[in-house]
Design a protein around this motif. Sequence first.
Motif, mmCIF file in Angstrom:
data_model
loop_
_atom_site.group_PDB
_atom_site.id
_atom_site.type_symbol
_atom_site.label_atom_id
_atom_site.label_comp_id
_atom_site.label_asym_id
_atom_site.label_seq_id
_atom_site.Cartn_x
_atom_site.Cartn_y
_atom_site.Cartn_z
ATOM 1 N N ALA A 20 0.797 -1.213 0.000
ATOM 2 C CA ALA A 20 0.000 0.000 0.000
ATOM 3 C C ALA A 20 0.827 1.258 0.000
ATOM 4 C CB ALA A 20 -0.931 0.007 1.211
ATOM 5 N N LEU A 21 1.994 1.219 0.599
ATOM 6 C CA LEU A 21 2.685 2.488 0.842
ATOM 7 C C LEU A 21 3.780 2.803 -0.135
ATOM 8 C CD1 LEU A 21 3.021 4.949 2.594
ATOM 9 C CD2 LEU A 21 4.641 3.671 3.937
ATOM 10 N N VAL A 22 4.625 1.840 -0.484
ATOM 11 C CA VAL A 22 5.789 2.184 -1.257
ATOM 12 C C VAL A 22 5.784 1.498 -2.599
ATOM 13 C CG1 VAL A 22 7.255 2.802 0.665
ATOM 14 C CG2 VAL A 22 7.062 0.457 0.000
ATOM 15 N N ALA A 23 6.784 1.862 -3.406
ATOM 16 C CA ALA A 23 6.731 1.469 -4.802
ATOM 17 C C ALA A 23 6.692 -0.027 -4.999
ATOM 18 C CB ALA A 23 7.912 2.046 -5.541
ATOM 19 N N ILE A 24 7.222 -0.776 -4.057
ATOM 20 C CA ILE A 24 7.119 -2.216 -4.230
ATOM 21 C C ILE A 24 5.736 -2.682 -3.869
ATOM 22 C CG2 ILE A 24 9.102 -3.667 -4.179
ATOM 23 C CD1 ILE A 24 9.813 -2.934 -1.603
ATOM 24 N N ALA A 25 4.894 -1.824 -3.385
ATOM 25 C CA ALA A 25 3.631 -2.290 -2.886
ATOM 26 C C ALA A 25 2.486 -1.339 -3.002
ATOM 27 C CB ALA A 25 3.753 -2.647 -1.434
ATOM 28 N N LEU A 26 2.469 -0.259 -3.619
ATOM 29 C CA LEU A 26 1.428 0.722 -3.410
ATOM 30 C C LEU A 26 0.071 0.325 -3.999
ATOM 31 C CD1 LEU A 26 3.718 3.666 -3.851
ATOM 32 C CD2 LEU A 26 2.167 3.412 -2.006
ATOM 33 N N ILE A 27 -0.862 -0.088 -3.175
ATOM 34 C CA ILE A 27 -2.218 -0.325 -3.649
ATOM 35 C C ILE A 27 -3.222 0.457 -2.820
ATOM 36 C CG2 ILE A 27 -1.729 -2.642 -4.507
ATOM 37 C CD1 ILE A 27 -3.093 -3.731 -2.006
ATOM 38 N N GLY A 28 -2.761 1.212 -1.825
ATOM 39 C CA GLY A 28 -3.658 2.029 -1.017
ATOM 40 C C GLY A 28 -4.287 1.234 0.097
ATOM 41 N N CYS A 29 -5.139 1.904 0.855
ATOM 42 C CA CYS A 29 -5.862 1.238 1.934
ATOM 43 C C CYS A 29 -7.291 1.719 1.916
ATOM 44 C CB CYS A 29 -5.208 1.522 3.279
ATOM 45 S SG CYS A 29 -5.171 3.252 3.678
ATOM 46 N N THR A 30 -8.171 0.979 2.552
ATOM 47 C CA THR A 30 -9.594 1.276 2.452
ATOM 48 C C THR A 30 -9.977 2.555 3.165
ATOM 49 O OG1 THR A 30 -9.940 -0.086 4.403
ATOM 50 C CG2 THR A 30 -10.194 -1.148 2.250
ATOM 51 N N SER A 31 -9.231 2.911 4.219
ATOM 52 C CA SER A 31 -9.632 4.081 4.990
ATOM 53 C C SER A 31 -8.952 5.353 4.562
ATOM 54 C CB SER A 31 -9.354 3.843 6.482
ATOM 55 O OG SER A 31 -7.985 3.586 6.668
ATOM 56 N N THR A 32 -7.865 5.264 3.804
ATOM 57 C CA THR A 32 -7.145 6.456 3.360
ATOM 58 C C THR A 32 -6.750 6.278 1.913
ATOM 59 O OG1 THR A 32 -6.271 6.774 5.571
ATOM 60 C CG2 THR A 32 -5.221 7.996 3.800
ATOM 61 N N THR A 149 11.577 7.877 -5.117
ATOM 62 C CA THR A 149 10.549 7.304 -5.989
ATOM 63 C C THR A 149 9.415 6.714 -5.173
ATOM 64 O OG1 THR A 149 12.120 6.807 -7.763
ATOM 65 C CG2 THR A 149 10.103 5.505 -7.699
ATOM 66 N N MET A 150 9.756 5.954 -4.149
ATOM 67 C CA MET A 150 8.723 5.322 -3.324
ATOM 68 C C MET A 150 7.851 6.357 -2.631
ATOM 69 S SD MET A 150 10.658 1.990 -1.750
ATOM 70 C CE MET A 150 11.967 2.870 -0.936
ATOM 71 N N LEU A 151 8.486 7.420 -2.137
ATOM 72 C CA LEU A 151 7.713 8.444 -1.439
ATOM 73 C C LEU A 151 6.785 9.186 -2.388
ATOM 74 C CD1 LEU A 151 10.542 9.797 0.862
ATOM 75 C CD2 LEU A 151 8.463 8.638 1.631
ATOM 76 N N LEU A 163 7.151 12.181 7.554
ATOM 77 C CA LEU A 163 8.474 11.647 7.241
ATOM 78 C C LEU A 163 9.502 12.212 8.212
ATOM 79 C CD1 LEU A 163 10.253 9.962 5.339
ATOM 80 C CD2 LEU A 163 10.358 11.939 3.802
ATOM 81 N N LEU A 164 10.149 11.328 8.995
ATOM 82 C CA LEU A 164 11.028 11.731 10.090
ATOM 83 C C LEU A 164 12.393 11.058 9.978
ATOM 84 C CD1 LEU A 164 8.459 11.273 13.019
ATOM 85 C CD2 LEU A 164 8.935 13.375 11.742
ATOM 86 N N ASP A 165 13.423 11.760 10.465
ATOM 87 C CA ASP A 165 14.762 11.176 10.562
ATOM 88 C C ASP A 165 15.298 11.420 11.973
ATOM 89 O OD1 ASP A 165 17.249 10.147 8.748
ATOM 90 O OD2 ASP A 165 17.945 11.475 10.347
ATOM 91 N N ALA A 166 15.847 10.359 12.590
ATOM 92 C CA ALA A 166 16.290 10.424 13.982
ATOM 93 C C ALA A 166 17.780 10.713 14.125
ATOM 94 C CB ALA A 166 15.933 9.135 14.715
#
Length: 602
Positions: A20-32, A149-151, A163-166
Amino acid sequence: MRRKHVKRFSKAFSTVLLVALVAIALIGCTSTAKVEATPEIVVPVAPAKETPAPAPAPAPVPEPAPAPEPAPVPEPAPAPVVAPAPEPVLEPVPAPVAEPEIVYPLGVKPIVKNTQGDSLFDLFVVHTNDVHARIVPADGGMGYSKLATMLKVARSITNNILLLDAGDVTHGTNLANMFEGETAGVLLDMLGYDAVAPGNHDYNYGSERLIEAAKLASQYSNLKVLCANVLDANGNLVFQPYQIYDYNGFKVCVIGLTTPDTKTKAHPKATVGLTFDDPIIYQNAQAAIDLAHEYADYVIVLGHIGLDPDADSGITSELICQNVNGIDLFVDGHSHTTLEEGKTVNGTLIVQTGDYLKNVGVVDLVVKNKEVIGAYPMLIAASDVLDPANSDLAKSVGITEVPNDPEVDAYIDYMTTKLSEKLNVVVAEVPTFLDGERANVRTKKTNLSELISKAMTEATGADFTINNGGNIRKSIAAGKVTLGNINDVLPFTNTIVVCEITGQAVYDALEYGYRMLPGTNGGFPQTDLQVVYSKYSPAGSRIKRVLLNGQLLDKNATYKVATNDFLAAGGDGYTMFGKVLQEGKLLNEVFADYLALHFPVK
């Protein structure tokens, strides 16, 4: 405003989320999801068949009637009198009452990320840590181009991304170091990072440089550098301590923290005038989190703190979460820990991705009526991104390639060209050949290895240095020396560290390093100690005496030894080094500074 109990995610859900989230997987989700407009469906209607009506019967023909008498003409009627309409009475319309504006502490303005007004949605917290400027895949991770690309694909599906970096992001490779972290900072902006907490290595260019970079980021980009526990000499906050993000009215407070051990982990000169022990980490921490919950529905600590209590303060992310209630999510860094499913401590979910962009972390927060009803952490591995054709996960959703982002590639190419120009800069001039030949640096001291050891001791203030000969890869010819020459000698991204070590451990380390003589050994110890040994004695009893500045080393005393991070972590089998006391620059930077100072260009 408190959170619901955080639930563990399932492997099946993580696979769906990756899709759902990134390029290897983006199909979305039912609530968003960003729903495309549905085309209007036009149903054609067939015309009804008309049934002919029966013909009417012929009507009878009437007899002709006599013509009527003409009617009398009436008198004209008077015109009607119309009463005037009454003037309309306008009722006063009350003015709309505006909601009072929330004033946040320290004048922080919330950043609105989504205004669709959904009451049920997924918020994706995407996080990285300890990248150490590993900008391209050749540095050991997935690289920023593929992450970009994924983002971009993720943002085409949902606006609900934080999006956060520690921290420890701007220092670690020549492509960043040669530009004092500018390359990494620009990439954080290009990828759309929302916030970063500075790590100890982000101070390697000096606190002034970091503070100025934070101001520029706030002024010219959407990136916030957050830290609530760094104070200047007057007791004032140096960085913005927190930021509020608004998703459909659901407010997220992100608070930044930096390890108090930065005073020793970074070079002391880099943090002069600063303190890292703000009471927010200690006695005032609970009050600060309680206050955050008065303004936000969900509280995230973005901390370069870590899980290893390996330094003087003993402060860890786990210790903070054990003693402070109400932290909903702790996005952690510093200890380079890989938490595949996160770690829950006192109701707080702690997440960390390891290092070098080997993984990207995602926490899916399911939000309903401004409350989090589920939190699902996961990691996306670089291997799935770089080689999806051989990834079971990627193959399961039909992905064979994750392309690079052309804009990010263009910027990296531009900076790589500038780096090449910098490496041609002459920084020193040496009077004689400096021996870095492989067979020599792996069996004995050379004039080059002695200079490197002196440079490390001088730069850190340690008592002496122990380095590995395999770290030295090339000689330097007499004459002018460029940065590229130095980079050829010390090509690895090893950083200088200072550790505790006992005199006895020094003897043990030297015995271990000399054990393979007369054979070559990449772990042969190069040092500025004076070592008296016999290569003909049995391994384990070759070291006869060790002297420091002409005096016999005390086996019972504790010393400070400069080395590199590879050896300090047990590389080449060295387990003798004690607690890390200080972390600093890359070795090639340290050696370049030393040569420029002691062998200036004529």
